[in-house]
Design a protein around this motif. Structure first.
Motif, short mmCIF file in Angstrom:
data_model
loop_
_atom_site.label_atom_id
_atom_site.label_comp_id
_atom_site.label_asym_id
_atom_site.label_seq_id
_atom_site.Cartn_x
_atom_site.Cartn_y
_atom_site.Cartn_z
N LEU A 42 0.83 -1.20 0.00
CA LEU A 42 0.00 0.00 0.00
C LEU A 42 0.86 1.26 0.00
N ALA A 43 1.95 1.22 0.79
CA ALA A 43 2.80 2.40 0.89
C ALA A 43 3.55 2.69 -0.40
N SER A 67 -3.50 7.33 -7.96
CA SER A 67 -4.22 7.09 -9.20
C SER A 67 -4.09 8.30 -10.12
N LEU A 68 -4.63 8.17 -11.33
CA LEU A 68 -4.55 9.27 -12.29
C LEU A 68 -5.21 10.53 -11.75
N GLY A 69 -6.19 10.34 -10.91
CA GLY A 69 -6.87 11.50 -10.32
C GLY A 69 -6.12 12.08 -9.14
N GLY A 70 -4.96 11.51 -8.83
CA GLY A 70 -4.16 12.03 -7.72
C GLY A 70 -4.62 11.57 -6.36
N ARG A 71 -5.41 10.50 -6.30
CA ARG A 71 -5.92 10.04 -5.01
C ARG A 71 -5.29 8.70 -4.64
N GLY A 72 -4.86 8.58 -3.41
CA GLY A 72 -4.27 7.36 -2.89
C GLY A 72 -3.86 7.58 -1.45
N LEU A 73 -3.18 6.58 -0.87
CA LEU A 73 -2.79 6.69 0.53
C LEU A 73 -1.47 7.46 0.65
N ASP A 74 -1.50 8.71 0.22
CA ASP A 74 -0.35 9.57 0.38
C ASP A 74 -0.86 10.92 0.88
N GLY A 75 0.02 11.88 0.95
CA GLY A 75 -0.41 13.17 1.47
C GLY A 75 -0.89 13.06 2.91
N VAL A 76 -2.09 13.56 3.18
CA VAL A 76 -2.60 13.54 4.55
C VAL A 76 -2.87 12.12 5.04
N PHE A 77 -3.03 11.17 4.11
CA PHE A 77 -3.32 9.79 4.51
C PHE A 77 -2.05 9.04 4.94
N TYR A 136 -1.71 7.50 8.42
CA TYR A 136 -2.37 6.23 8.76
C TYR A 136 -1.49 5.04 8.39
N LEU A 137 -0.71 5.17 7.33
CA LEU A 137 0.29 4.15 7.03
C LEU A 137 1.36 4.13 8.11
N ASP A 138 1.78 5.31 8.57
CA ASP A 138 2.79 5.40 9.62
C ASP A 138 2.29 4.79 10.92
N HIS A 139 0.99 4.94 11.19
CA HIS A 139 0.41 4.34 12.39
C HIS A 139 0.59 2.82 12.37
N GLY A 140 0.37 2.21 11.21
CA GLY A 140 0.58 0.77 11.08
C GLY A 140 2.04 0.40 11.29
N SER A 141 2.95 1.23 10.79
CA SER A 141 4.38 0.96 10.95
C SER A 141 4.79 1.01 12.42
N LYS A 142 4.23 1.95 13.18
CA LYS A 142 4.54 2.05 14.61
C LYS A 142 4.07 0.80 15.37
N GLN A 143 2.91 0.28 15.00
CA GLN A 143 2.42 -0.93 15.67
C GLN A 143 3.31 -2.13 15.35
N LEU A 144 3.79 -2.19 14.12
CA LEU A 144 4.71 -3.27 13.76
C LEU A 144 5.96 -3.25 14.62
N THR A 145 6.44 -2.05 14.92
CA THR A 145 7.68 -1.92 15.71
C THR A 145 7.54 -2.54 17.08
N TRP A 146 6.47 -2.16 17.81
CA TRP A 146 6.35 -2.71 19.17
C TRP A 146 5.97 -4.18 19.15
N GLY A 175 -15.92 10.95 -0.97
CA GLY A 175 -15.12 12.11 -0.60
C GLY A 175 -13.88 11.76 0.21
N SER A 176 -12.75 12.37 -0.11
CA SER A 176 -11.51 12.13 0.63
C SER A 176 -11.63 12.57 2.08
N GLU A 177 -12.33 13.71 2.29
CA GLU A 177 -12.49 14.22 3.65
C GLU A 177 -13.24 13.23 4.52
N LYS A 178 -14.28 12.61 3.96
CA LYS A 178 -15.06 11.66 4.74
C LYS A 178 -14.23 10.41 5.05
N LEU A 179 -13.46 9.92 4.07
CA LEU A 179 -12.62 8.74 4.32
C LEU A 179 -11.57 9.05 5.37
N PHE A 180 -11.01 10.25 5.33
CA PHE A 180 -10.02 10.66 6.32
C PHE A 180 -10.64 10.63 7.71
#
Length: 411
Positions: free
Chosen positions: A26-27, A32-42, A45-55, A121-126
């Motif tokens: 995912l990271a 996508s072509l529309g510029g939407r994906g798990l980047d930017g403000v999202f 949430y990927l980093d949150h998963g990485s922190k859980q993996l660490t502990w 909407g991106s805002e709602k998913l966030f």
């Protein structure tokens, strides 16, 4: 029993490897072509998963190290005692891994909707991901705390949390499908929803039963040649049940925690009421022994542990002496405490008269340090950690001190 502990750790490691690979995919995906994906403000949430993996990796590594120490100890009672010390860590890793897998499910859902549902909407998913993360955070904090009582409480409460997360997941899916249908993308909606149902860890409990059906969730589990069955659904394998049976009977994993895991995998997400008897089918599957029959979901006071003193079997006033011989980190002397009845605790420190205190020649702290000193002089070198453990184990038996360790408090 040692093998069952190692097998359980290996199972969690395999799960973590799969989760880490899914999160990494995912990271690494471009937007996508529309510029939407798990980047930017999202990205947070990927980093949150990485922190859980660490502990989780650290906790599992700690449990593995303790299991390695246990295998090197000559005294079987001490070996069992150290293996039991892996229990809270193993429970934390098991349930933390389940929550992390669930979090990755939500990330996969969000990624698919960002790419394939322009009307979502991106805002709602966030906001949806933020709400889900907030639900998970307290339980993850308890599991990562290292405190055995917090870990136990979090594990036994997990079925209710998984029920809430299942509801959240299903709600986001249904709302997304409605948005797609309104936008005229019915075929895309059907394909995306079908894919998400297949990849999800949460599909084991979807669709969620309506509130009116909650009374049917208490159905018993039964054993078959293939594993444990809830209704007509395969829950876990027979091998998993046997592994858990050994760990429960040895005191490594608590039965309420195993019961919670079976409830979750069986989709019985509402069965975690405090102080209730465990489901009959779970007891039967794990072995209907007196130990199992006596198990209830309970707290510290209910277990009779509220006032029991914790006795350091390696005297804390000699902490530095033990540290020089390898008792650090996961093997710190604070890990080797036992709960004793008040009278028993007074007796080992004062003989028949507790007022004698440390003046009694056979007082535990004096006696064990004298024996360790004598053994060191006889060998002509500093004792190894395992030699110390074997001497302590032998004398714990003489003083009728149980080799069931709990973490003490450093003062």
């Amino acid at each position: 029993m040692r093998q069952a502990t190692l097998d359980a750790m290996d199972e969690v490691k395999r799960s973590l490897d799969g989760i880490e690979a899914a999160r990494a995919r995912l990271a690494s995906r471009p937007s996508s072509l529309g510029g939407r994906g798990l980047d930017g403000v999202f990205t947070r949430y990927l980093d949150h998963g990485s922190k859980q993996l660490t502990w989780l990796r650290g906790t599992l590594g700690s449990a593995t190290a303790l299991a390695g120490v246990a295998s090197e100890v000559g005294d079987s009672g001490m070996e069992l005692g150290i293996l039991q010390m892996t229990g809270p860590r193993l429970q934390a890793a098991m349930f933390g891994t389940l929550l992390l897998a669930t979090w990755v499910d939500f990330l996969q859902l969000a990624d698919a909707l960002l790419r394939d549902c322009p009307t979502c909407g991106s805002e709602k998913l966030f906001a949806d991901l933020h709400r889900v993360q907030s639900r998970m955070t307290p339980t993850l904090a308890d599991l990562a705390s290292g405190d055995s009582e917090r870990i136990e409480a979090a594990a036994t409460a997990m079925p209710v949390l998984m029920g809430e997360l299942t509801h959240e997941f299903d709600t986001i899916r249904r709302e997304a499908r409605s948005a797609m249908e309104v936008g005229g993308k019915v075929m895309v909606a059907a394909q995306v929803m079908e894919l998400l149902a297949l990849i999800s860890t949460l599909n084991m409990s979807l669709p969620r039963p309506p509130p009116a059906a909650s009374t049917t969730l208490g159905m018993g589990l039964v054993m078959s040649s293939g594993g444990v069955i809830a209704g007509s659904r395969l829950v876990v394998s027979a091998e998993w049940v046997e592994m858990m049976r050994r760990l429960v009977q040895a005191g490594v994993i608590s039965l309420p925690a195993v019961s919670a895991a079976v409830r979750i995998h069986g989709g019985q997400v509402m069965m975690a009421q405090a102080n209730q008897d465990l489901p009959e089918g779970v007891r039967e599957a794990l072995g209907d022994s007196p130990e199992v029959r006596g198990m209830k979901v309970t707290g510290k006071a209910g277990a009779g542990m509220a006032e029991a003193p914790r006795h350091h079997v390696m005297p804390k006033e000699h902490r530095e002496w033990f540290e020089r011989r390898g008792f650090k980190g996961d093997m710190d002397i604070d890990q080797f405490c036992v709960r004793l009845e008040q009278s028993h605790h007074e007796a080992i420190h004062g003989g028949a008269n507790w007022k004698l205190g440390r003046t009694w020649p056979r007082e535990w702290n004096q006696m064990i340090m004298q024996l360790l000193g004598k053994s060191g002089r006889e060998t002509g070198r500093a004792l190894t950690r395992n030699e110390i453990l074997n001497i302590v184990a032998e004398n714990m038996k003489l003083y009728d001190i149980p080799m069931k360790f709990t973490k003490g408090r450093r003062r």
